[in-house]
Write a protein that holds these residues in place. Structure first.
Motif, mmCIF file in Angstrom:
data_model
loop_
_atom_site.group_PDB
_atom_site.id
_atom_site.type_symbol
_atom_site.label_atom_id
_atom_site.label_comp_id
_atom_site.label_asym_id
_atom_site.label_seq_id
_atom_site.Cartn_x
_atom_site.Cartn_y
_atom_site.Cartn_z
ATOM 1 N N GLY A 22 0.815 -1.214 0.000
ATOM 2 C CA GLY A 22 0.000 0.000 0.000
ATOM 3 C C GLY A 22 0.846 1.260 0.000
ATOM 4 O O GLY A 22 1.958 1.286 0.511
ATOM 5 N N THR A 23 0.288 2.317 -0.572
ATOM 6 C CA THR A 23 0.934 3.623 -0.593
ATOM 7 C C THR A 23 0.119 4.573 0.274
ATOM 8 O O THR A 23 -1.056 4.821 -0.008
ATOM 9 N N PHE A 24 0.734 5.087 1.329
ATOM 10 C CA PHE A 24 0.045 6.048 2.187
ATOM 11 C C PHE A 24 -0.223 7.328 1.407
ATOM 12 O O PHE A 24 0.669 7.845 0.730
ATOM 13 N N LEU A 40 -3.993 0.966 -2.884
ATOM 14 C CA LEU A 40 -3.499 -0.401 -3.025
ATOM 15 C C LEU A 40 -4.039 -0.938 -4.342
ATOM 16 O O LEU A 40 -5.253 -1.107 -4.480
ATOM 17 N N TYR A 41 -3.145 -1.166 -5.286
ATOM 18 C CA TYR A 41 -3.523 -1.600 -6.636
ATOM 19 C C TYR A 41 -4.496 -0.587 -7.229
ATOM 20 O O TYR A 41 -4.139 0.566 -7.349
ATOM 21 N N ASN A 42 -5.737 -0.984 -7.534
ATOM 22 C CA ASN A 42 -6.679 -0.058 -8.171
ATOM 23 C C ASN A 42 -7.835 0.311 -7.240
ATOM 24 O O ASN A 42 -8.927 0.619 -7.693
ATOM 25 N N PHE A 44 -8.767 1.701 -2.780
ATOM 26 C CA PHE A 44 -8.297 2.399 -1.590
ATOM 27 C C PHE A 44 -8.645 1.611 -0.346
ATOM 28 O O PHE A 44 -9.632 0.887 -0.304
ATOM 29 N N VAL A 45 -7.832 1.802 0.691
ATOM 30 C CA VAL A 45 -8.106 1.228 2.006
ATOM 31 C C VAL A 45 -7.992 2.368 3.012
ATOM 32 O O VAL A 45 -6.997 3.094 3.044
ATOM 33 N N GLU A 46 -9.045 2.529 3.813
ATOM 34 C CA GLU A 46 -9.051 3.531 4.865
ATOM 35 C C GLU A 46 -8.907 2.814 6.200
ATOM 36 O O GLU A 46 -9.675 1.911 6.511
ATOM 37 N N VAL A 47 -7.914 3.222 6.978
ATOM 38 C CA VAL A 47 -7.675 2.654 8.299
ATOM 39 C C VAL A 47 -8.159 3.678 9.324
ATOM 40 O O VAL A 47 -7.734 4.832 9.311
ATOM 41 N N GLU A 48 -9.056 3.242 10.200
ATOM 42 C CA GLU A 48 -9.609 4.107 11.233
ATOM 43 C C GLU A 48 -8.862 3.865 12.542
ATOM 44 O O GLU A 48 -8.695 2.723 12.976
ATOM 45 N N LEU A 49 -8.403 4.949 13.164
ATOM 46 C CA LEU A 49 -7.619 4.868 14.396
ATOM 47 C C LEU A 49 -8.292 5.680 15.503
ATOM 48 O O LEU A 49 -8.910 6.709 15.237
ATOM 49 N N ALA A 58 -10.734 -0.045 12.783
ATOM 50 C CA ALA A 58 -11.367 -0.721 11.643
ATOM 51 C C ALA A 58 -10.638 -0.364 10.360
ATOM 52 O O ALA A 58 -9.781 0.524 10.338
ATOM 53 N N LYS A 59 -11.013 -1.061 9.297
ATOM 54 C CA LYS A 59 -10.545 -0.696 7.959
ATOM 55 C C LYS A 59 -11.688 -0.885 6.979
ATOM 56 O O LYS A 59 -12.547 -1.733 7.167
ATOM 57 N N LYS A 60 -11.698 -0.054 5.951
ATOM 58 C CA LYS A 60 -12.686 -0.142 4.875
ATOM 59 C C LYS A 60 -11.923 -0.191 3.567
ATOM 60 O O LYS A 60 -10.878 0.437 3.425
ATOM 61 N N HIS A 61 -12.460 -0.900 2.596
ATOM 62 C CA HIS A 61 -11.861 -0.935 1.262
ATOM 63 C C HIS A 61 -12.933 -0.538 0.264
ATOM 64 O O HIS A 61 -14.090 -0.920 0.391
ATOM 65 N N PHE A 62 -12.529 0.263 -0.732
ATOM 66 C CA PHE A 62 -13.492 0.830 -1.673
ATOM 67 C C PHE A 62 -12.767 1.388 -2.892
ATOM 68 O O PHE A 62 -11.546 1.544 -2.877
#
Length: 80
Positions: A22-24, A40-42, A44-49, A58-62
């Motif tokens: 992944g690229t931040f 990440l590839y094509n 996005f991943v959102e990491v909740e802190l 949590a994390k979400k991918h979309f």
């Protein structure tokens, strides 16, 4: 790898792939939470802190949608 294939991986494999490939892109800070957006590839991943402890909640991918909208204007995603 596409989003569908990523979602088929178990949770540990998803995290490992996110950290390795992944690229931040950007952080988004709210009152009680902080979000980190990764490409990440094509998709996005959102990491909740948690803002206080910096622990992952949590994390979400979309690919598109409301989750991505909160970052619009703050990061250029056109070249990803």
């Amino acid at each position: 790898m596409g989003l569908y294939e990523y979602k088929l991986l178990d949770d540990t494999e998803q995290w490992n792939l996110l950290w390795d490939k992944g690229t931040f892109l950007i952080h988004c800070i709210e009152v009680d939470k902080k979000y980190s957006l990764y490409a990440l590839y094509n998709f996005f991943v959102e990491v909740e802190l948690d803002n206080e402890t910096s622990r992952i909640i949590a994390k979400k991918h979309f690919k598109t949608g409301g989750t991505l909208d909160k970052y619009s204007g703050n990061v250029d995603i056109s070249n990803l």
